[in-house]
Write a protein that holds these residues in place. Sequence first.
Motif, PDB file in Angstrom:
ATOM      1  N   UNK A 102       0.555  -1.157   0.499  1.00  0.00           N
ATOM      2  CA  UNK A 102       0.067   0.041   0.399  1.00  0.00           C
ATOM      3  C   UNK A 102       0.999   0.963  -0.279  1.00  0.00           C
ATOM      4  N   UNK A 103       2.150   0.765   0.960  1.00  0.00           N
ATOM      5  CA  UNK A 103       2.583   2.730   1.098  1.00  0.00           C
ATOM      6  C   UNK A 103       3.207   2.848  -0.222  1.00  0.00           C
ATOM      7  N   UNK A 104       4.160   2.067  -1.491  1.00  0.00           N
ATOM      8  CA  UNK A 104       3.995   2.972  -2.265  1.00  0.00           C
ATOM      9  C   UNK A 104       3.896   2.729  -3.750  1.00  0.00           C
ATOM     10  N   UNK A 105       2.387   0.977  -3.775  1.00  0.00           N
ATOM     11  CA  UNK A 105       1.780   1.200  -4.943  1.00  0.00           C
ATOM     12  C   UNK A 105       0.786   2.061  -4.545  1.00  0.00           C
ATOM     13  N   UNK A 106       0.506   2.563  -4.270  1.00  0.00           N
ATOM     14  CA  UNK A 106      -1.254   3.749  -4.615  1.00  0.00           C
ATOM     15  C   UNK A 106      -0.486   4.902  -5.377  1.00  0.00           C
ATOM     16  N   UNK A 107       0.150   5.190  -4.880  1.00  0.00           N
ATOM     17  CA  UNK A 107       1.219   6.500  -5.878  1.00  0.00           C
ATOM     18  C   UNK A 107       1.261   5.837  -7.309  1.00  0.00           C
ATOM     19  N   UNK A 108       1.238   4.335  -7.743  1.00  0.00           N
ATOM     20  CA  UNK A 108       1.427   4.813  -8.851  1.00  0.00           C
ATOM     21  C   UNK A 108       0.237   3.663  -9.123  1.00  0.00           C
ATOM     22  N   UNK A 109      -0.392   3.486  -8.537  1.00  0.00           N
ATOM     23  CA  UNK A 109      -1.494   2.921  -9.080  1.00  0.00           C
ATOM     24  C   UNK A 109      -2.785   4.233  -9.411  1.00  0.00           C
ATOM     25  N   UNK A 110      -2.456   5.143  -8.320  1.00  0.00           N
ATOM     26  CA  UNK A 110      -3.183   6.555  -8.534  1.00  0.00           C
ATOM     27  C   UNK A 110      -2.739   6.757 -10.209  1.00  0.00           C
ATOM     28  N   UNK A 111      -1.257   6.764 -10.334  1.00  0.00           N
ATOM     29  CA  UNK A 111      -1.005   7.436 -11.743  1.00  0.00           C
ATOM     30  C   UNK A 111      -1.153   6.912 -12.874  1.00  0.00           C
ATOM     31  N   UNK A 173      -8.503  -2.804 -11.722  1.00  0.00           N
ATOM     32  CA  UNK A 173      -7.707  -3.330 -12.658  1.00  0.00           C
ATOM     33  C   UNK A 173      -6.520  -3.582 -12.278  1.00  0.00           C
ATOM     34  N   UNK A 174      -5.923  -4.844 -13.431  1.00  0.00           N
ATOM     35  CA  UNK A 174      -4.325  -5.153 -12.612  1.00  0.00           C
ATOM     36  C   UNK A 174      -4.070  -4.011 -14.074  1.00  0.00           C
ATOM     37  N   UNK A 175      -2.949  -3.368 -13.839  1.00  0.00           N
ATOM     38  CA  UNK A 175      -2.346  -2.491 -14.567  1.00  0.00           C
ATOM     39  C   UNK A 175      -1.265  -3.453 -15.187  1.00  0.00           C
ATOM     40  N   UNK A 176      -0.559  -4.390 -14.683  1.00  0.00           N
ATOM     41  CA  UNK A 176       1.390  -4.333 -14.629  1.00  0.00           C
ATOM     42  C   UNK A 176       1.038  -4.720 -16.672  1.00  0.00           C
ATOM     43  N   UNK A 177       1.795  -4.085 -16.828  1.00  0.00           N
ATOM     44  CA  UNK A 177       2.097  -4.720 -18.515  1.00  0.00           C
ATOM     45  C   UNK A 177       1.216  -3.399 -19.844  1.00  0.00           C
ATOM     46  N   UNK A 178       0.419  -2.936 -18.681  1.00  0.00           N
ATOM     47  CA  UNK A 178      -0.597  -2.280 -19.795  1.00  0.00           C
ATOM     48  C   UNK A 178      -0.355  -1.037 -20.251  1.00  0.00           C
ATOM     49  N   UNK A 179      -0.628  -0.399 -20.893  1.00  0.00           N
ATOM     50  CA  UNK A 179      -1.055   0.722 -21.153  1.00  0.00           C
ATOM     51  C   UNK A 179      -1.695   1.712 -20.621  1.00  0.00           C
ATOM     52  N   UNK A 180      -1.233   3.016 -20.996  1.00  0.00           N
ATOM     53  CA  UNK A 180      -2.250   4.335 -19.843  1.00  0.00           C
ATOM     54  C   UNK A 180      -4.137   3.914 -20.892  1.00  0.00           C
ATOM     55  N   UNK A 181      -3.503   3.401 -22.237  1.00  0.00           N
ATOM     56  CA  UNK A 181      -5.032   3.528 -22.921  1.00  0.00           C
ATOM     57  C   UNK A 181      -5.679   1.979 -23.165  1.00  0.00           C
ATOM     58  N   UNK A 182      -5.028   0.902 -22.808  1.00  0.00           N
ATOM     59  CA  UNK A 182      -5.264  -0.019 -21.969  1.00  0.00           C
ATOM     60  C   UNK A 182      -5.770   0.090 -20.921  1.00  0.00           C
TER      61      UNK A 182
END
Length: 190
Positions: A102-111, A173-182
């Motif tokens: 949660x600490x660092x990943x929330x920032x990744x997911x939000x972006x 959703x899982x965002x790993x390996x996906x483009x922002x458009x996907x």
Amino acid sequence: YYAPKIFESMGFERNASLLNTVAVGTANLVATFIAITFVDKLGRKLLLLIGSAGMGLCLLMVGISIQYDIFKDFVIGSTVIPKGYLVIAFIVGYIAFFASSLGPIVWVVMSEIFPTKIRGRAMSISTVALWIACFAVSMAFPVMLERLPAITTFGIFALMCAIMFVFTLIVLPETKGKTLEEIEKCWVKD
């Protein structure tokens, strides 16, 4: 925020409380690097699921062990480990799960999850909401710990972790390996 206060309430002297806080900080640092290493390999969703489950379990065990004093002295072989050190282990475990998820990943997911068109505004609103929630937790925790039984205080936060687990499992959703458009397309229902 309140690690020294928690450790002192368990009977540790001030110097020992500060040393235990260093252990918490070290766990935080190491686990953050674990998150950075595995966020693109394992994915955001899996790390958040593991983290929320681990955080909830550790919080529950802290509350139970403080409230019911179930861990008198714990014996491993011929070594006696005082109860307080098991509580420290659960707190360090909580921090490790938090810092690796949660600490660092929330920032990744939000972006990643907001559409490009509104990303700037949406991230601003999300960031403000996140910091307001952090402020609320930091203000509420000592009051709750003073006025409620430990099991209730830590149980409420463990329940929040369970809610996060379910939300992550069902909604995020899982965002790993996906483009922002996907990623943007996964929010649009046909």
